[in-house]
Design an enzyme around this catalytic site. Sequence first.
Site, PDB file in Angstrom:
ATOM      1  N   HIS A 118      32.462  42.051  56.611  1.00 45.97           N
ATOM      2  CA  HIS A 118      32.891  42.200  55.371  1.00 45.97           C
ATOM      3  C   HIS A 118      34.582  42.323  55.802  1.00 45.97           C
ATOM      4  O   HIS A 118      35.463  42.534  56.314  1.00 45.97           O
ATOM      5  CB  HIS A 118      32.546  44.080  55.601  1.00 45.97           C
ATOM      6  N   CYS A 140      27.553  40.386  53.223  1.00 44.87           N
ATOM      7  CA  CYS A 140      26.585  40.710  54.117  1.00 44.87           C
ATOM      8  C   CYS A 140      25.115  40.627  53.271  1.00 44.87           C
ATOM      9  O   CYS A 140      24.463  39.437  52.602  1.00 44.87           O
ATOM     10  CB  CYS A 140      27.114  42.406  53.858  1.00 44.87           C
ATOM     11  N   GLU A 144      37.009  42.500  53.232  1.00 44.98           N
ATOM     12  CA  GLU A 144      37.554  43.563  52.365  1.00 44.98           C
ATOM     13  C   GLU A 144      37.992  44.714  53.181  1.00 44.98           C
ATOM     14  O   GLU A 144      38.981  45.654  52.951  1.00 44.98           O
ATOM     15  CB  GLU A 144      36.526  43.502  51.252  1.00 44.98           C
TER      16      GLU A 144
END
Length: 559
Positions: A499, A372, A501
Amino acid sequence: MKYILVTGGVISGIGKGIIASSIGTILKSCGLRVTAIKIDPYINIDAGTFSPYEHGEVFVLNDGGEVDLDLGNYERFLDISLYKDNNITTGKIYQHVINKERHGDYLGKTVQVVPHITDAVQEWVMNQAKVPVDDDRKEPQICVIELGGTIGDIEGMPFVEAFRQFQFKAKRENFCNIHVSLVPQPNATGEQKTKPTQNSVRALRGLGLSPDLVIFIHDVSSTYRVPILLEEQGIIKYFKQRLNLPIDDQPSDLLMKWKKMADRYERLLKVCSIALVGKYTKLSDCYASVFKALEHSALAINHKLDLMYIDSTELERSMEAENSVKYHQAWHKLCKADGILVPGGFGIRGTEGKLQAISWARTKKKPFLGVCLGMQLAVVEFARNCLNWKDANSTEFDPDTKNPVVIDMPEHNPGDMGGTMRLGKRRTVFKTQNSVLRKLYGDEMFVEERHRHRYEVNPELTHCFEEKGLKFVGHDTEGKRMEIIELENHPYFVGVQFHPEFSSRPMKPSPPYLGLLLAATGTLSAYLQRGCKLSPSDSYSDLSDDSSPEKEFPNSETS
Ligand SMILES: *[C@@H]1O[C@H](CO)[C@@H](O)[C@H](O)[C@H]1NC(C)=O
Ligand SMILES: *[C@@H]1O[C@H](CO)[C@@H](O)[C@H](O)[C@H]1NC(C)=O
Ligand SMILES: *[C@@H]1O[C@H](CO)[C@@H](O)[C@H](O)[C@H]1NC(C)=O
């Protein structure tokens, strides 16, 4: 549908969420479809306005729901995808009831906490429990409901009353209550004290719920261990009888994989260090999902993760004058790391330090992942130092820059005038086969990951970067939004606008993170040459395929 309500006693923060998700994990490993609901007795309606200084990480769901870490834990443990409405708050329930009242649904009658609020809680739970959360899109069979806070809190009372009523509606074989409590062991005597737990169980009984099970778990080395400990205490057999479940008493393959994972975690010898260059507030869990994603990847390749937190302001020149010890320590850590990660972030403070770290990773050929804002800054760095656009900046930080390489690109949805943050799951299409990330993602044509941002790389200028070797290998479906960057002639220099994650799972590590760890341990090219398989010595393949046979309830539906 079977409902398992998990309540907490004595104090909060004793791992109620981990126990609730572990119970879900165990039942899922028995072949059942499991979903989860978290109840937070707050007035807040959504987490979008949360100050990151006060709340740590905002976790983003597929549907764009901005929630907290707890739903992330359920997603990771159960390998499912949840929705905004799996988070219930007092505010949401009241808003729902008030809207109905305004709409005339209560026919002008007096609207009260009992029965209107308590009914609304029960309806919400029943409706949300049915929503599919697995890839196979089938209705779940078990719903684990975690009630935040502790029994006796004023805020939680309407919810406790709702479940007191609900237990009769659902019938005994479809509802149970598990109470998670603290058993302190004061130093003086070394004895375990059960008095606080007795008191909280008494309080719960007084409110009309009686716990079926009170669980004690000692502190463990890793959360992966918790499902195993619960299983060893015979919890499968217990649920089988108590909820009349069509399952075997024996732990399944999936649970054996958790056991192997927990064993592996405790026996790691090789270490891989990653520098996380970010902004630190008092809260340690600002980057909780990033940490988990790194840990999943490290575990997959049999390494212990040594995560070094570096406050990016300490890498800045101005710090050298101010506190040269801190400055040198920060740089020492950065140089020592096997890989560098610049995560998403907010605010301008520390940006300069992040740019320094990126520059270092690029020129010294250190494995680097930018997420990001981390990707955006990699583009700014490249513009300044490789294209010689010295004042290149993001319009977020310099609205008047002559070289706006990162600009405001809100998302316009039908009917909304202003445009909003780009939030939730969106598709990224690979533009070329010549991409490390594409290979890491299993040579897919596209990937779907979660987003949360407003600013993006300026699509007008990308050709200048590509000529110099910084490739935009993934775009959105319209080709206007730059999603993935990769640098040529570098072992691993990757940036992603999304993102990844948020969708990393213990047994399915996120590919961009796995790539970073592979590169940092010098094993990326071997991995790619093997066709993206882990080396036999890491033999993770026996962990990753989870095919426990499905179990159906005979005919157990309730009202
Ligand atoms: C649910 O939403 C509320 C209000 O935004 C928030 O305070 C809470 O942290 C959220 N809980 C979870 C589990 O996401
Ligand atoms: C309890 O004992 C441990 C070691 O025996 C000690 O480190 C700790 O400080 C003690 N805690 C209290 C509250 O006295
Ligand atoms: C542009 O970006 C940097 C980060 O290097 C920031 O510190 C700087 O003040 C920004 N704005 C201007 C007007 O240069």
